[in-house]
Write a protein that holds these residues in place. Sequence first.
Motif, mmCIF file in Angstrom:
data_model
loop_
_atom_site.group_PDB
_atom_site.id
_atom_site.type_symbol
_atom_site.label_atom_id
_atom_site.label_comp_id
_atom_site.label_asym_id
_atom_site.label_seq_id
_atom_site.Cartn_x
_atom_site.Cartn_y
_atom_site.Cartn_z
ATOM 1 N N PRO A 140 0.827 -1.209 0.000
ATOM 2 C CA PRO A 140 0.000 0.000 0.000
ATOM 3 C C PRO A 140 0.859 1.256 0.000
ATOM 4 C CG PRO A 140 0.101 -0.944 2.199
ATOM 5 C CD PRO A 140 0.878 -1.867 1.304
ATOM 6 N N VAL A 141 0.290 2.317 -0.536
ATOM 7 C CA VAL A 141 0.985 3.598 -0.504
ATOM 8 C C VAL A 141 1.061 4.077 0.941
ATOM 9 C CG1 VAL A 141 0.448 4.325 -2.839
ATOM 10 C CG2 VAL A 141 -1.232 4.692 -1.053
ATOM 11 N N GLY A 142 1.984 5.006 1.201
ATOM 12 C CA GLY A 142 2.258 5.418 2.570
ATOM 13 C C GLY A 142 1.079 6.080 3.247
ATOM 14 N N ALA A 143 0.595 5.464 4.279
ATOM 15 C CA ALA A 143 -0.477 6.033 5.090
ATOM 16 C C ALA A 143 -0.436 5.382 6.452
ATOM 17 C CB ALA A 143 -1.844 5.809 4.432
ATOM 18 N N TRP A 160 -6.893 14.230 2.942
ATOM 19 C CA TRP A 160 -5.498 14.074 2.506
ATOM 20 C C TRP A 160 -4.764 13.244 3.554
ATOM 21 C CZ3 TRP A 160 -8.140 18.677 2.371
ATOM 22 C CH2 TRP A 160 -8.231 19.344 1.135
ATOM 23 N N ARG A 161 -3.806 12.432 3.121
ATOM 24 C CA ARG A 161 -2.987 11.634 4.044
ATOM 25 C C ARG A 161 -1.551 11.620 3.529
ATOM 26 N NH1 ARG A 161 -5.492 6.089 3.306
ATOM 27 N NH2 ARG A 161 -6.089 6.981 1.300
ATOM 28 N N PHE A 162 -0.608 11.703 4.455
ATOM 29 C CA PHE A 162 0.799 11.572 4.070
ATOM 30 C C PHE A 162 1.633 11.271 5.304
ATOM 31 C CE2 PHE A 162 -0.101 16.085 4.766
ATOM 32 C CZ PHE A 162 0.938 16.508 5.583
ATOM 33 N N VAL A 163 2.815 10.732 5.071
ATOM 34 C CA VAL A 163 3.765 10.422 6.146
ATOM 35 C C VAL A 163 5.041 11.202 5.874
ATOM 36 C CG1 VAL A 163 5.148 8.616 7.259
ATOM 37 C CG2 VAL A 163 2.797 8.126 6.532
ATOM 38 N N VAL A 164 5.574 11.871 6.900
ATOM 39 C CA VAL A 164 6.798 12.660 6.763
ATOM 40 C C VAL A 164 7.731 12.353 7.932
ATOM 41 C CG1 VAL A 164 5.692 14.552 5.502
ATOM 42 C CG2 VAL A 164 5.820 14.628 8.003
ATOM 43 N N SER A 165 8.955 12.810 7.811
ATOM 44 C CA SER A 165 9.906 12.691 8.907
ATOM 45 C C SER A 165 9.619 13.763 9.954
ATOM 46 C CB SER A 165 11.334 12.849 8.390
ATOM 47 O OG SER A 165 12.245 12.963 9.466
ATOM 48 N N GLY A 166 9.695 13.359 11.213
ATOM 49 C CA GLY A 166 9.530 14.328 12.298
ATOM 50 C C GLY A 166 10.858 14.759 12.889
ATOM 51 N N ARG A 167 11.952 14.336 12.260
ATOM 52 C CA ARG A 167 13.275 14.640 12.792
ATOM 53 C C ARG A 167 13.502 16.150 12.825
ATOM 54 N NH1 ARG A 167 15.778 11.340 9.778
ATOM 55 N NH2 ARG A 167 15.604 9.608 11.222
ATOM 56 N N GLY A 168 13.997 16.627 13.955
ATOM 57 C CA GLY A 168 14.284 18.052 14.089
ATOM 58 C C GLY A 168 13.142 18.872 14.654
ATOM 59 N N ILE A 169 11.945 18.280 14.729
ATOM 60 C CA ILE A 169 10.807 18.980 15.323
ATOM 61 C C ILE A 169 10.771 18.633 16.808
ATOM 62 C CG2 ILE A 169 8.288 19.172 15.379
ATOM 63 C CD1 ILE A 169 8.280 18.669 12.392
ATOM 64 N N ALA A 209 6.517 5.192 14.941
ATOM 65 C CA ALA A 209 7.845 4.737 15.349
ATOM 66 C C ALA A 209 8.883 5.222 14.342
ATOM 67 C CB ALA A 209 7.868 3.220 15.452
ATOM 68 N N GLY A 210 10.133 5.372 14.802
ATOM 69 C CA GLY A 210 11.219 5.713 13.888
ATOM 70 C C GLY A 210 11.216 7.142 13.406
ATOM 71 N N ASP A 211 10.760 8.094 14.222
ATOM 72 C CA ASP A 211 10.780 9.527 13.889
ATOM 73 C C ASP A 211 9.864 9.906 12.741
ATOM 74 O OD1 ASP A 211 12.595 10.305 15.867
ATOM 75 O OD2 ASP A 211 14.315 9.747 14.630
ATOM 76 N N GLU A 212 8.944 9.032 12.357
ATOM 77 C CA GLU A 212 8.003 9.384 11.297
ATOM 78 C C GLU A 212 6.705 9.911 11.906
ATOM 79 O OE1 GLU A 212 8.861 6.886 7.354
ATOM 80 O OE2 GLU A 212 8.009 5.672 8.973
ATOM 81 N N VAL A 213 5.998 10.701 11.110
ATOM 82 C CA VAL A 213 4.741 11.308 11.558
ATOM 83 C C VAL A 213 3.685 11.085 10.488
ATOM 84 C CG1 VAL A 213 3.593 13.398 12.364
ATOM 85 C CG2 VAL A 213 6.039 13.091 12.781
ATOM 86 N N TYR A 214 2.556 10.537 10.908
ATOM 87 C CA TYR A 214 1.421 10.381 10.007
ATOM 88 C C TYR A 214 0.541 11.612 10.142
ATOM 89 C CZ TYR A 214 -3.128 8.685 8.317
ATOM 90 O OH TYR A 214 -4.330 8.549 7.655
ATOM 91 N N CYS A 215 0.253 12.263 9.022
ATOM 92 C CA CYS A 215 -0.592 13.447 8.997
ATOM 93 C C CYS A 215 -1.829 13.173 8.143
ATOM 94 C CB CYS A 215 0.147 14.649 8.417
ATOM 95 S SG CYS A 215 1.633 15.118 9.320
ATOM 96 N N TYR A 216 -2.948 13.695 8.578
ATOM 97 C CA TYR A 216 -4.163 13.606 7.766
ATOM 98 C C TYR A 216 -4.936 14.905 7.930
ATOM 99 C CZ TYR A 216 -6.358 12.384 12.243
ATOM 100 O OH TYR A 216 -6.777 12.383 13.553
ATOM 101 N N PRO A 253 4.969 15.866 -2.554
ATOM 102 C CA PRO A 253 3.689 15.950 -3.266
ATOM 103 C C PRO A 253 3.264 14.630 -3.906
ATOM 104 C CG PRO A 253 5.038 17.870 -3.756
ATOM 105 C CD PRO A 253 5.908 16.927 -2.979
ATOM 106 N N ALA A 254 4.233 13.854 -4.377
ATOM 107 C CA ALA A 254 3.907 12.595 -5.044
ATOM 108 C C ALA A 254 3.354 11.559 -4.076
ATOM 109 C CB ALA A 254 5.145 12.043 -5.746
ATOM 110 N N ARG A 255 3.550 11.787 -2.765
ATOM 111 C CA ARG A 255 3.095 10.809 -1.771
ATOM 112 C C ARG A 255 1.914 11.310 -0.942
ATOM 113 N NH1 ARG A 255 6.529 6.536 -1.052
ATOM 114 N NH2 ARG A 255 8.516 6.650 -2.159
ATOM 115 N N VAL A 256 1.368 12.430 -1.340
ATOM 116 C CA VAL A 256 0.158 12.926 -0.680
ATOM 117 C C VAL A 256 -1.044 12.240 -1.330
ATOM 118 C CG1 VAL A 256 -1.313 14.918 -0.238
ATOM 119 C CG2 VAL A 256 1.179 15.146 -0.078
ATOM 120 N N ILE A 257 -1.823 11.548 -0.523
ATOM 121 C CA ILE A 257 -2.997 10.823 -1.021
ATOM 122 C C ILE A 257 -4.231 11.668 -0.743
ATOM 123 C CG2 ILE A 257 -4.337 8.691 -0.862
ATOM 124 C CD1 ILE A 257 -1.790 7.530 0.600
#
Length: 386
Positions: free
Chosen positions: A38-41, A176-185, A208-215, A256-260
């Motif tokens: 599945p695409v990143g979500a 909209w849904r996407f996953v990004v790095s939370g590193r540095g925040i 987990a792993g410094d990632e952030v799920y946003c919707y 942008p290519a990974r924003v669902i």
Amino acid sequence: MGDALVIGAGIGGLTAAAALAGRGWTVTVCERAPSIEPVGAGLAIAPNALRALDTIGIGDRVRERAALQGVAGVRRASGGWLSRTSVEAAQARFGDPIVLLQRATVVELLAGLLPSGALRLNTAVHDVDASSGRVSTDAGELRADLVVAADGIRSAVRRVLFPGHPDPVYSGTTAWRFVVSGRGIAAGALTGAESWGRGQVFGVMPLAGDEVYCYATATVPSGTGHADPAEEKAELLRRFGTWHAPIPALVERADPARVIRSDVFFMDTPLPAFHRGRVALLGDAAHSMTPNLGQGACQAIEDAVTLAHHVSAGGSVERGLAAYTRDRLPRTTAIVRRSAAINRLTRWSNPLAVAVRDGVMSLAGLAGPTAALRQADAAFNWWPPA
């Protein structure tokens, strides 16, 4: 037990296949896509779904991936809290956490439970005969003692079983849904929270792993998405670029290519049953819902283990499927309606109405951290059939 054919390799279909295989069924899963990646979500696995996953042996493997901790709740677009609780309070109340993780992780865990050769990719299903269990596919005709249709919100099997039943309706919101790095925040800024504005919502869920799920959701007419991914990101920035930190920074980080983006539909008119003949409907095919309770995948997982229990309990498949409908139809109908009611609240945009809504939520929040959790009792306090 017999032969079971599962249509669709999403969360619900894979859970059903694993649960049935674990009870002695010979399982085949037909998936029309060339892969099940599945695409990143992100995906929320609530306590009720964790208990269901325990029955197929992967509940603890999901719990190990829990990343949320500390304060959680609902905020204003400016950042002030409307309703606040804590992950620790939720775990104390329900005996389990809410685990946020990538959907791909759950798919991988479930797929690992399938018997070798059970999954058939690039295999679309064209027709189903409910009385005989015959299924027409790209690979020819198959027959099964039990057919499980987990073919999604636009289920072709549902239309065959219940011709003329109303299709899912548009909720009034796009998502909209996407996953990004939370590193540095700053860690304190990455609390698990959903922020409500005028007709718009933005959710921030650490993984987990410094990632952030946003919707995010917004109240717009259906079919108004952009063909250019860059325009989708630009729309997100226009809508949420002035909201409280770290929302603008997270949107800026989005690829942008990974924003669902997808319009949100739900089953406003419940089906009369979740089965006919030898065929069962499961997950979105049976009871698609808005995402406001985070229960879409959780209810599909519940469906799957409940179905496996009833059709493996002895007696005919038809008798087991009738018990499945009796168990699942009232519960899922109530959750679909509750989720749709919350969706309607998020769509309010009139300033006076929004002020009243926010005031009521703030007053309820003054009752303490368990006030928000009580709203989840009906969904979370569920145990698999013994």
